[in-house]
Design a protein around this motif. Sequence first.
Motif, PDB file in Angstrom:
ATOM      1  N   LEU A  33       1.531  32.553   5.554  1.00 12.81           N
ATOM      2  CA  LEU A  33       0.213  32.537   4.936  1.00 12.81           C
ATOM      3  C   LEU A  33       0.268  31.890   3.558  1.00 12.81           C
ATOM      4  CD1 LEU A  33      -2.760  33.297   5.001  1.00 12.81           C
ATOM      5  CD2 LEU A  33      -2.125  35.544   4.147  1.00 12.81           C
ATOM      6  N   ALA A  34       1.307  32.187   2.795  1.00 11.38           N
ATOM      7  CA  ALA A  34       1.455  31.586   1.467  1.00 11.38           C
ATOM      8  C   ALA A  34       1.607  30.080   1.579  1.00 11.38           C
ATOM      9  CB  ALA A  34       2.649  32.197   0.743  1.00 11.38           C
ATOM     10  N   ARG A  35       2.376  29.610   2.573  1.00 13.27           N
ATOM     11  CA  ARG A  35       2.529  28.161   2.761  1.00 13.27           C
ATOM     12  C   ARG A  35       1.199  27.512   3.127  1.00 13.27           C
ATOM     13  NH1 ARG A  35       7.314  29.553   5.622  1.00 13.27           N
ATOM     14  NH2 ARG A  35       6.291  29.041   7.579  1.00 13.27           N
ATOM     15  N   ILE A  36       0.438  28.164   3.996  1.00 17.32           N
ATOM     16  CA  ILE A  36      -0.868  27.627   4.394  1.00 17.32           C
ATOM     17  C   ILE A  36      -1.804  27.568   3.190  1.00 17.32           C
ATOM     18  CG2 ILE A  36      -2.945  28.110   5.756  1.00 17.32           C
ATOM     19  CD1 ILE A  36      -1.007  29.277   7.902  1.00 17.32           C
ATOM     20  N   GLU A  37      -1.827  28.634   2.400  1.00 15.11           N
ATOM     21  CA  GLU A  37      -2.682  28.642   1.213  1.00 15.11           C
ATOM     22  C   GLU A  37      -2.270  27.543   0.248  1.00 15.11           C
ATOM     23  OE1 GLU A  37      -2.277  32.656  -0.168  1.00 15.11           O
ATOM     24  OE2 GLU A  37      -4.012  33.330   0.991  1.00 15.11           O
ATOM     25  N   HIS A  38      -0.970  27.334   0.091  1.00 15.37           N
ATOM     26  CA  HIS A  38      -0.481  26.278  -0.802  1.00 15.37           C
ATOM     27  C   HIS A  38      -0.943  24.907  -0.300  1.00 15.37           C
ATOM     28  CE1 HIS A  38       2.068  24.150  -3.582  1.00 15.37           C
ATOM     29  NE2 HIS A  38       2.601  23.486  -2.579  1.00 15.37           N
ATOM     30  N   LYS A  39      -0.860  24.682   1.000  1.00 12.18           N
ATOM     31  CA  LYS A  39      -1.297  23.401   1.562  1.00 12.18           C
ATOM     32  C   LYS A  39      -2.801  23.209   1.357  1.00 12.18           C
ATOM     33  CE  LYS A  39       2.390  23.127   4.939  1.00 12.18           C
ATOM     34  NZ  LYS A  39       2.750  23.165   6.358  1.00 12.18           N
ATOM     35  N   LEU A  40      -3.570  24.277   1.540  1.00 11.80           N
ATOM     36  CA  LEU A  40      -5.009  24.174   1.304  1.00 11.80           C
ATOM     37  C   LEU A  40      -5.308  23.868  -0.162  1.00 11.80           C
ATOM     38  CD1 LEU A  40      -6.416  27.055   3.514  1.00 11.80           C
ATOM     39  CD2 LEU A  40      -6.736  24.603   3.851  1.00 11.80           C
ATOM     40  N   ASP A  41      -4.548  24.474  -1.064  1.00  8.61           N
ATOM     41  CA  ASP A  41      -4.720  24.186  -2.487  1.00  8.61           C
ATOM     42  C   ASP A  41      -4.428  22.726  -2.777  1.00  8.61           C
ATOM     43  OD1 ASP A  41      -5.481  26.766  -3.078  1.00  8.61           O
ATOM     44  OD2 ASP A  41      -3.452  27.405  -3.678  1.00  8.61           O
TER      45      ASP A  41
END
Length: 96
Positions: free
Chosen positions: A34-42
């Motif tokens: 989830l943290a990786r996905i959020e980082h990619k969205l950012d």
Amino acid sequence: MDTAIWAAVSLLVLGSVAGLAGNGGRLTRADRRLARIEHKLDLILDHLGLREEDPRLDEVAGLARAGRTIEAIKTYREITGAGLKEAKDAVDRMTA
């Protein structure tokens, strides 16, 4: 007979603990994903020039400008769920 009951209870407890430990590992892995996905969205939002504004970030900027960096980082992390390095970098950008 008492020994057999204690052995069965012990096995049940050990099995439960092992099951909980296994679930904890999966939750940790899910949290990392989830943290990786959020980082990619950012990154995508930054690339498009879009910002998700949170009015509480003004409080973080105020703390950073007042020299209360640690409080600013802590508050930023509470608001955004960011990691320590990401929060520190964001607070440093606010004071630059």
